[in-house]
Design a protein around this motif. Structure first.
Motif, PDB file in Angstrom:
ATOM      1  N   MET A   1       0.920  -1.182   0.026  1.00 13.61           N
ATOM      2  CA  MET A   1       0.006   0.182   0.038  1.00 13.61           C
ATOM      3  C   MET A   1       0.778   1.169  -0.217  1.00 13.61           C
ATOM      4  SD  MET A   1      -3.410   0.738   2.153  1.00 13.61           S
ATOM      5  CE  MET A   1      -3.184   1.313   3.704  1.00 13.61           C
ATOM      6  N   THR A   2       0.578   2.514  -1.014  1.00 15.98           N
ATOM      7  CA  THR A   2       1.112   3.557  -0.829  1.00 15.98           C
ATOM      8  C   THR A   2       0.817   4.495   0.082  1.00 15.98           C
ATOM      9  OG1 THR A   2       1.382   3.019  -3.366  1.00 15.98           O
ATOM     10  CG2 THR A   2       1.949   5.432  -2.632  1.00 15.98           C
ATOM     11  N   GLU A   3       1.936   4.891   0.785  1.00 12.72           N
ATOM     12  CA  GLU A   3       1.458   5.945   1.770  1.00 12.72           C
ATOM     13  C   GLU A   3       1.087   7.313   0.977  1.00 12.72           C
ATOM     14  OE1 GLU A   3       3.646   8.262   5.378  1.00 12.72           O
ATOM     15  OE2 GLU A   3       4.176   5.949   4.938  1.00 12.72           O
ATOM     16  N   VAL A   4       0.216   7.885   1.493  1.00 17.61           N
ATOM     17  CA  VAL A   4      -0.142   9.230   1.146  1.00 17.61           C
ATOM     18  C   VAL A   4       0.418  10.378   1.780  1.00 17.61           C
ATOM     19  CG1 VAL A   4      -1.968  10.879   0.352  1.00 17.61           C
ATOM     20  CG2 VAL A   4      -2.339   8.570  -0.009  1.00 17.61           C
ATOM     21  N   THR A   5       1.237  11.251   1.076  1.00 20.03           N
ATOM     22  CA  THR A   5       1.961  12.284   2.027  1.00 20.03           C
ATOM     23  C   THR A   5       1.503  13.832   1.452  1.00 20.03           C
ATOM     24  OG1 THR A   5       3.647  12.308   0.533  1.00 20.03           O
ATOM     25  CG2 THR A   5       3.929  10.911   2.531  1.00 20.03           C
ATOM     26  N   ILE A   6       1.714  14.699   2.059  1.00 19.82           N
ATOM     27  CA  ILE A   6       1.462  15.891   1.630  1.00 19.82           C
ATOM     28  C   ILE A   6       2.341  16.176   0.398  1.00 19.82           C
ATOM     29  CG2 ILE A   6       1.559  18.457   1.924  1.00 19.82           C
ATOM     30  CD1 ILE A   6      -0.751  17.136   3.365  1.00 19.82           C
ATOM     31  N   LYS A   7       3.572  15.761   0.370  1.00 17.32           N
ATOM     32  CA  LYS A   7       4.564  16.091  -0.890  1.00 17.32           C
ATOM     33  C   LYS A   7       3.944  15.110  -2.122  1.00 17.32           C
ATOM     34  CE  LYS A   7       9.110  15.182  -2.660  1.00 17.32           C
ATOM     35  NZ  LYS A   7       8.588  15.267  -3.719  1.00 17.32           N
ATOM     36  N   SER A   8       3.513  13.956  -1.832  1.00 22.36           N
ATOM     37  CA  SER A   8       2.785  13.204  -3.010  1.00 22.36           C
ATOM     38  C   SER A   8       1.662  13.985  -3.547  1.00 22.36           C
ATOM     39  CB  SER A   8       2.638  11.944  -2.582  1.00 22.36           C
ATOM     40  OG  SER A   8       1.447  11.646  -1.559  1.00 22.36           O
ATOM     41  N   ILE A   9       0.900  14.580  -2.661  1.00 22.65           N
ATOM     42  CA  ILE A   9      -0.492  15.229  -3.046  1.00 22.65           C
ATOM     43  C   ILE A   9       0.110  16.429  -3.935  1.00 22.65           C
ATOM     44  CG2 ILE A   9      -2.352  16.522  -2.524  1.00 22.65           C
ATOM     45  CD1 ILE A   9      -2.447  14.627  -0.072  1.00 22.65           C
ATOM     46  N   MET A  10       1.024  17.396  -3.447  1.00 18.55           N
ATOM     47  CA  MET A  10       1.779  18.377  -4.137  1.00 18.55           C
ATOM     48  C   MET A  10       2.181  18.045  -5.415  1.00 18.55           C
ATOM     49  SD  MET A  10       0.518  21.019  -2.377  1.00 18.55           S
ATOM     50  CE  MET A  10       1.428  22.161  -3.473  1.00 18.55           C
ATOM     51  N   ASP A  11       2.958  16.935  -5.586  1.00 16.40           N
ATOM     52  CA  ASP A  11       3.598  16.386  -6.651  1.00 16.40           C
ATOM     53  C   ASP A  11       2.529  16.147  -7.723  1.00 16.40           C
ATOM     54  OD1 ASP A  11       6.168  16.822  -5.571  1.00 16.40           O
ATOM     55  OD2 ASP A  11       6.421  14.420  -5.363  1.00 16.40           O
ATOM     56  N   ASP A  12       1.241  15.459  -7.156  1.00 16.27           N
ATOM     57  CA  ASP A  12       0.371  15.130  -8.100  1.00 16.27           C
ATOM     58  C   ASP A  12      -0.289  16.501  -8.810  1.00 16.27           C
ATOM     59  OD1 ASP A  12       0.676  12.490  -7.732  1.00 16.27           O
ATOM     60  OD2 ASP A  12      -1.165  12.141  -6.368  1.00 16.27           O
ATOM     61  N   ILE A  13      -0.265  17.421  -8.005  1.00 13.23           N
ATOM     62  CA  ILE A  13      -1.112  18.482  -8.319  1.00 13.23           C
ATOM     63  C   ILE A  13      -0.296  19.456  -9.316  1.00 13.23           C
ATOM     64  CG2 ILE A  13      -1.740  20.976  -7.639  1.00 13.23           C
ATOM     65  CD1 ILE A  13      -2.840  19.561  -4.972  1.00 13.23           C
ATOM     66  N   THR A  14       1.166  19.493  -9.145  1.00  9.79           N
ATOM     67  CA  THR A  14       2.209  19.875 -10.031  1.00  9.79           C
ATOM     68  C   THR A  14       2.106  19.234 -11.304  1.00  9.79           C
ATOM     69  OG1 THR A  14       3.328  20.666  -8.142  1.00  9.79           O
ATOM     70  CG2 THR A  14       4.433  20.501 -10.394  1.00  9.79           C
ATOM     71  N   LYS A  15       1.932  17.823 -11.329  1.00 17.80           N
ATOM     72  CA  LYS A  15       1.879  17.311 -12.580  1.00 17.80           C
ATOM     73  C   LYS A  15       0.601  17.541 -13.404  1.00 17.80           C
ATOM     74  CE  LYS A  15       1.856  12.585 -14.148  1.00 17.80           C
ATOM     75  NZ  LYS A  15       1.913  11.142 -13.951  1.00 17.80           N
ATOM     76  N   LEU A  16      -0.458  17.515 -12.541  1.00 13.21           N
ATOM     77  CA  LEU A  16      -1.753  17.964 -13.212  1.00 13.21           C
ATOM     78  C   LEU A  16      -1.615  19.496 -13.626  1.00 13.21           C
ATOM     79  CD1 LEU A  16      -4.252  16.505 -10.810  1.00 13.21           C
ATOM     80  CD2 LEU A  16      -3.820  15.691 -13.410  1.00 13.21           C
ATOM     81  N   ARG A  17      -1.224  20.265 -13.230  1.00 18.56           N
ATOM     82  CA  ARG A  17      -1.040  21.813 -13.749  1.00 18.56           C
ATOM     83  C   ARG A  17      -0.048  21.723 -14.990  1.00 18.56           C
ATOM     84  NH1 ARG A  17      -0.025  24.496  -7.649  1.00 18.56           N
ATOM     85  NH2 ARG A  17      -2.184  24.937  -7.323  1.00 18.56           N
ATOM     86  N   GLU A  18       0.804  21.124 -15.155  1.00 22.22           N
ATOM     87  CA  GLU A  18       1.794  21.082 -16.120  1.00 22.22           C
ATOM     88  C   GLU A  18       1.001  20.237 -17.236  1.00 22.22           C
ATOM     89  OE1 GLU A  18       4.768  22.221 -16.662  1.00 22.22           O
ATOM     90  OE2 GLU A  18       4.412  23.312 -14.848  1.00 22.22           O
ATOM     91  N   GLU A  19       0.228  19.337 -17.329  1.00 26.97           N
ATOM     92  CA  GLU A  19      -0.609  18.783 -18.255  1.00 26.97           C
ATOM     93  C   GLU A  19      -1.392  19.726 -18.482  1.00 26.97           C
ATOM     94  OE1 GLU A  19      -2.226  14.890 -16.740  1.00 26.97           O
ATOM     95  OE2 GLU A  19      -0.164  14.074 -16.401  1.00 26.97           O
ATOM     96  N   MET A  20      -2.273  20.475 -17.816  1.00 23.57           N
ATOM     97  CA  MET A  20      -3.155  21.440 -17.870  1.00 23.57           C
ATOM     98  C   MET A  20      -2.627  22.491 -19.064  1.00 23.57           C
ATOM     99  SD  MET A  20      -4.195  24.842 -17.415  1.00 23.57           S
ATOM    100  CE  MET A  20      -3.463  24.993 -15.993  1.00 23.57           C
ATOM    101  N   LYS A  21      -1.534  23.068 -18.747  1.00 31.83           N
ATOM    102  CA  LYS A  21      -0.685  23.889 -19.386  1.00 31.83           C
ATOM    103  C   LYS A  21      -0.458  23.386 -20.943  1.00 31.83           C
ATOM    104  CE  LYS A  21       2.922  26.316 -17.622  1.00 31.83           C
ATOM    105  NZ  LYS A  21       4.026  26.736 -17.000  1.00 31.83           N
ATOM    106  N   ILE A  22      -0.037  22.152 -20.798  1.00 31.30           N
ATOM    107  CA  ILE A  22       0.375  21.533 -22.261  1.00 31.30           C
ATOM    108  C   ILE A  22      -0.790  21.394 -23.193  1.00 31.30           C
ATOM    109  CG2 ILE A  22       1.008  19.295 -23.466  1.00 31.30           C
ATOM    110  CD1 ILE A  22       3.026  19.067 -21.018  1.00 31.30           C
TER     111      ILE A  22
END
Length: 156
Positions: A1-22
């Protein structure tokens, strides 16, 4: 099971923002495929310093849609002064330059279907445009000369 951390959530959000820009940038570039006679789209976007008590947020100003031979000289003028596309008075000292740069250009108006559809699209992605181009910017998208972004001061 993958542990959810604030960093992993922020990484996901950053990735989604980059995808949105593209995706948004790809969508914007399709304007020239959908409307093959359109040669440039220009606007200013800014965050006013005062908005009569309402929140001051990024705002897309007047949108200009052009057909014709958009030259690098015209792009320079538009990016440094978007109001260059407005009609000049015959007595204006820059009228000769204005006429020379605009001689093969049509600036579409509100009654033009292409203008309305492109304008509606640009206005509908105002938040994404701030993420891509920043605020207080003059943007000129062209079919043949890429995108030019300049700093813009809305004056208030």
């Amino acid at each position: 099971m993958t542990e959810v951390t604030i960093k992993s959530i922020m990484d996901d959000i950053t990735k989604l923002r980059e995808e949105m820009k593209i995706k948004t940038t790809e969508g914007i570039s399709k304007i020239f495929e959908i409307y093959p006679e359109v040669s440039a789209v220009a606007w200013c976007q800014y965050t006013p310093g005062f908005n009569d008590g309402d929140a001051c947020t990024n705002t897309v100003g007047e949108i200009y849609v052009l057909k014709g031979n958009v030259t690098p000289g015209l792009i320079d003028e538009i990016s440094s002064n978007p109001y260059f596309l407005e009609e000049y008075d015959e007595d204006d000292e820059d009228e000769e330059e204005h006429q020379s740069l605009m001689k093969d250009i049509t600036v579409l108006q509100y009654e033009d279907e292409e203008y309305n559809k492109i304008s509606k699209f640009i206005n509908s992605i105002e938040d994404e445009l701030e993420t891509i181009y920043g605020t207080n910017s003059s943007i000129v998208l062209t079919r043949d000369h890429g995108t030019v972004i300049e700093e813009y001061d809305c004056g208030y």
